[in-house]
Design a protein around this motif. Structure first.
Motif, PDB file in Angstrom:
ATOM      1  N   CYS A 107       0.871  -1.173   0.000  1.00  9.97           N
ATOM      2  CA  CYS A 107       0.000   0.000   0.000  1.00  9.97           C
ATOM      3  C   CYS A 107       0.914   1.230   0.000  1.00  9.97           C
ATOM      4  CB  CYS A 107      -0.938  -0.010   1.210  1.00  9.97           C
ATOM      5  SG  CYS A 107      -0.146   0.217   2.819  1.00  9.97           S
ATOM      6  N   SER A 108       0.376   2.372  -0.366  1.00  6.81           N
ATOM      7  CA  SER A 108       1.218   3.564  -0.498  1.00  6.81           C
ATOM      8  C   SER A 108       1.867   3.958   0.825  1.00  6.81           C
ATOM      9  CB  SER A 108       0.417   4.728  -1.083  1.00  6.81           C
ATOM     10  OG  SER A 108      -0.703   5.010  -0.273  1.00  6.81           O
ATOM     11  N   SER A 109       1.163   3.760   1.924  1.00  9.64           N
ATOM     12  CA  SER A 109       1.704   4.128   3.227  1.00  9.64           C
ATOM     13  C   SER A 109       2.904   3.259   3.604  1.00  9.64           C
ATOM     14  CB  SER A 109       0.604   4.020   4.290  1.00  9.64           C
ATOM     15  OG  SER A 109       1.122   4.306   5.554  1.00  9.64           O
ATOM     16  N   CYS A 110       2.764   1.947   3.471  1.00  8.19           N
ATOM     17  CA  CYS A 110       3.871   1.046   3.809  1.00  8.19           C
ATOM     18  C   CYS A 110       5.040   1.218   2.847  1.00  8.19           C
ATOM     19  CB  CYS A 110       3.398  -0.408   3.816  1.00  8.19           C
ATOM     20  SG  CYS A 110       2.346  -0.814   5.228  1.00  8.19           S
ATOM     21  N   TYR A 111       4.726   1.445   1.573  1.00 11.22           N
ATOM     22  CA  TYR A 111       5.793   1.649   0.602  1.00 11.22           C
ATOM     23  C   TYR A 111       6.612   2.881   0.989  1.00 11.22           C
ATOM     24  CZ  TYR A 111       8.326   2.206  -3.744  1.00 11.22           C
ATOM     25  OH  TYR A 111       9.324   2.330  -4.674  1.00 11.22           O
ATOM     26  N   ALA A 112       5.925   3.956   1.335  1.00 14.51           N
ATOM     27  CA  ALA A 112       6.626   5.186   1.732  1.00 14.51           C
ATOM     28  C   ALA A 112       7.478   4.941   2.966  1.00 14.51           C
ATOM     29  CB  ALA A 112       5.621   6.308   1.978  1.00 14.51           C
ATOM     30  N   ASP A 113       6.912   4.260   3.967  1.00 16.19           N
ATOM     31  CA  ASP A 113       7.659   3.995   5.207  1.00 16.19           C
ATOM     32  C   ASP A 113       8.903   3.151   4.959  1.00 16.19           C
ATOM     33  OD1 ASP A 113       5.944   5.459   6.770  1.00 16.19           O
ATOM     34  OD2 ASP A 113       4.838   3.721   7.529  1.00 16.19           O
ATOM     35  N   LYS A 114       8.798   2.164   4.067  1.00 18.11           N
ATOM     36  CA  LYS A 114       9.888   1.221   3.877  1.00 18.11           C
ATOM     37  C   LYS A 114      10.901   1.630   2.800  1.00 18.11           C
ATOM     38  CE  LYS A 114       7.328  -2.907   5.288  1.00 18.11           C
ATOM     39  NZ  LYS A 114       8.111  -3.217   6.468  1.00 18.11           N
ATOM     40  N   PHE A 115      10.416   2.274   1.714  1.00 13.27           N
ATOM     41  CA  PHE A 115      11.286   2.426   0.556  1.00 13.27           C
ATOM     42  C   PHE A 115      11.483   3.852   0.045  1.00 13.27           C
ATOM     43  CE2 PHE A 115       9.074  -1.704   0.245  1.00 13.27           C
ATOM     44  CZ  PHE A 115      10.160  -2.526   0.488  1.00 13.27           C
ATOM     45  N   ALA A 116      10.652   4.793   0.439  1.00  6.12           N
ATOM     46  CA  ALA A 116      10.772   6.156  -0.100  1.00  6.12           C
ATOM     47  C   ALA A 116      12.017   6.845   0.450  1.00  6.12           C
ATOM     48  CB  ALA A 116       9.524   6.969   0.248  1.00  6.12           C
ATOM     49  N   ALA A 117      12.510   7.791  -0.329  1.00  6.58           N
ATOM     50  CA  ALA A 117      13.638   8.599   0.131  1.00  6.58           C
ATOM     51  C   ALA A 117      13.202   9.383   1.368  1.00  6.58           C
ATOM     52  CB  ALA A 117      14.065   9.556  -0.980  1.00  6.58           C
ATOM     53  N   ARG A 118      14.140   9.650   2.246  1.00  7.58           N
ATOM     54  CA  ARG A 118      13.866  10.392   3.483  1.00  7.58           C
ATOM     55  C   ARG A 118      14.348  11.827   3.358  1.00  7.58           C
ATOM     56  NH1 ARG A 118      10.591   7.533   7.024  1.00  7.58           N
ATOM     57  NH2 ARG A 118      10.850   5.365   6.457  1.00  7.58           N
ATOM     58  N   CYS A 119      13.568  12.699   3.939  1.00  9.93           N
ATOM     59  CA  CYS A 119      13.900  14.120   3.926  1.00  9.93           C
ATOM     60  C   CYS A 119      15.093  14.382   4.850  1.00  9.93           C
ATOM     61  CB  CYS A 119      12.691  14.927   4.389  1.00  9.93           C
ATOM     62  SG  CYS A 119      12.993  16.697   4.560  1.00  9.93           S
ATOM     63  N   ALA A 120      16.054  15.159   4.344  1.00  6.28           N
ATOM     64  CA  ALA A 120      17.225  15.505   5.155  1.00  6.28           C
ATOM     65  C   ALA A 120      16.868  16.454   6.292  1.00  6.28           C
ATOM     66  CB  ALA A 120      18.303  16.134   4.280  1.00  6.28           C
ATOM     67  N   GLY A 121      15.699  17.113   6.185  1.00  2.32           N
ATOM     68  CA  GLY A 121      15.304  18.051   7.240  1.00  2.32           C
ATOM     69  C   GLY A 121      14.548  17.379   8.375  1.00  2.32           C
ATOM     70  N   CYS A 122      13.511  16.615   8.033  1.00  6.80           N
ATOM     71  CA  CYS A 122      12.659  16.045   9.093  1.00  6.80           C
ATOM     72  C   CYS A 122      12.772  14.522   9.216  1.00  6.80           C
ATOM     73  CB  CYS A 122      11.193  16.419   8.841  1.00  6.80           C
ATOM     74  SG  CYS A 122      10.461  15.601   7.396  1.00  6.80           S
ATOM     75  N   GLY A 123      13.354  13.858   8.235  1.00  4.16           N
ATOM     76  CA  GLY A 123      13.511  12.411   8.292  1.00  4.16           C
ATOM     77  C   GLY A 123      12.297  11.613   7.826  1.00  4.16           C
ATOM     78  N   ALA A 124      11.201  12.285   7.499  1.00  4.81           N
ATOM     79  CA  ALA A 124       9.986  11.593   7.046  1.00  4.81           C
ATOM     80  C   ALA A 124      10.117  11.208   5.568  1.00  4.81           C
ATOM     81  CB  ALA A 124       8.770  12.486   7.263  1.00  4.81           C
ATOM     82  N   PRO A 125       9.333  10.205   5.129  1.00  5.56           N
ATOM     83  CA  PRO A 125       9.392   9.811   3.717  1.00  5.56           C
ATOM     84  C   PRO A 125       8.947  10.941   2.796  1.00  5.56           C
ATOM     85  CG  PRO A 125       8.103   8.237   5.003  1.00  5.56           C
ATOM     86  CD  PRO A 125       8.393   9.392   5.893  1.00  5.56           C
ATOM     87  N   ILE A 126       9.554  11.003   1.632  1.00 13.62           N
ATOM     88  CA  ILE A 126       9.158  11.975   0.612  1.00 13.62           C
ATOM     89  C   ILE A 126       8.322  11.224  -0.415  1.00 13.62           C
ATOM     90  CG2 ILE A 126       9.955  13.545  -1.182  1.00 13.62           C
ATOM     91  CD1 ILE A 126      12.520  13.929   0.464  1.00 13.62           C
TER      92      ILE A 126
END
Length: 170
Positions: A107-126
């Motif tokens: 699902c888009s949420s799990c994909y973002a958590d596991k594989f998306a690039a992380r923001c250098a500012g906040c660390g959350a998935p982009i």
């Protein structure tokens, strides 16, 4: 003298725009007469439900069993609806949108958590557009001046301790 009148009843099966003797309307695999109104056609042949299920139904990629109801076609294979699940949270994807990673649906949420690039500012998935600067990716709202915390919107900026610095604070 008695005259005995009898009536003869013929049973005829009508299927595939033809008429058949019941004993001749048979399954192409087991050769047994097809009982009831349910049968399947496959490659020009007629099959009883059990033979069709065993030999011709698509097989679920998740469990290997024949699929006799709703088929989900995804990632080049067939799935039972209850086996087409997110590789992270295991929720049914229902044939809707999903992301693929290494042959598994997410699902888009799990994909973002596991594989998306992380923001250098906040660390959350982009998961949307990113700013690429200082050898990293940033959310637009996270790419801010290290001194005044205002968004850096100019195409040129200064750097202090590998963090952006707006033109006014430089």
């Amino acid at each position: 003298m008695f005259l005995l009148l009898t009536s003869i009843t013929y049973i005829i099966v009508t299927a595939l725009n033809k008429k058949w003797h019941p004993e001749h309307f048979t399954c192409n695999t087991c050769r047994k007469p097809i009982d009831g109104a349910k049968f399947h056609q496959h490659d020009g042949g007629v099959y009883c439900v059990p033979c069709y299920t065993q030999y011709h139904s698509p097989r679920c990629h998740g469990c290997g069993d024949p699929i006799t109801d709703r088929v989900i076609q995804a990632l080049g294979v067939s799935w039972h609806a209850h086996h087409f699940v997110c590789g992270g949270c295991k929720k049914e994807l229902g044939g809707g949108g999903f992301m693929e990673q290494a042959g598994r649906p997410y699902c888009s949420s799990c994909y973002a958590d596991k594989f998306a690039a992380r923001c250098a500012g906040c660390g959350a998935p982009i998961v949307d557009k990113a700013i690429i600067a200082l050898d990293a990716k940033w959310h637009r709202d996270c790419f801010t001046c290290t001194k005044c915390r205002k968004p850096v919107t100019d195409s040129t900026f200064s750097v202090l301790d590998n963090k952006p610095l707006c033109g006014k604070c430089a």
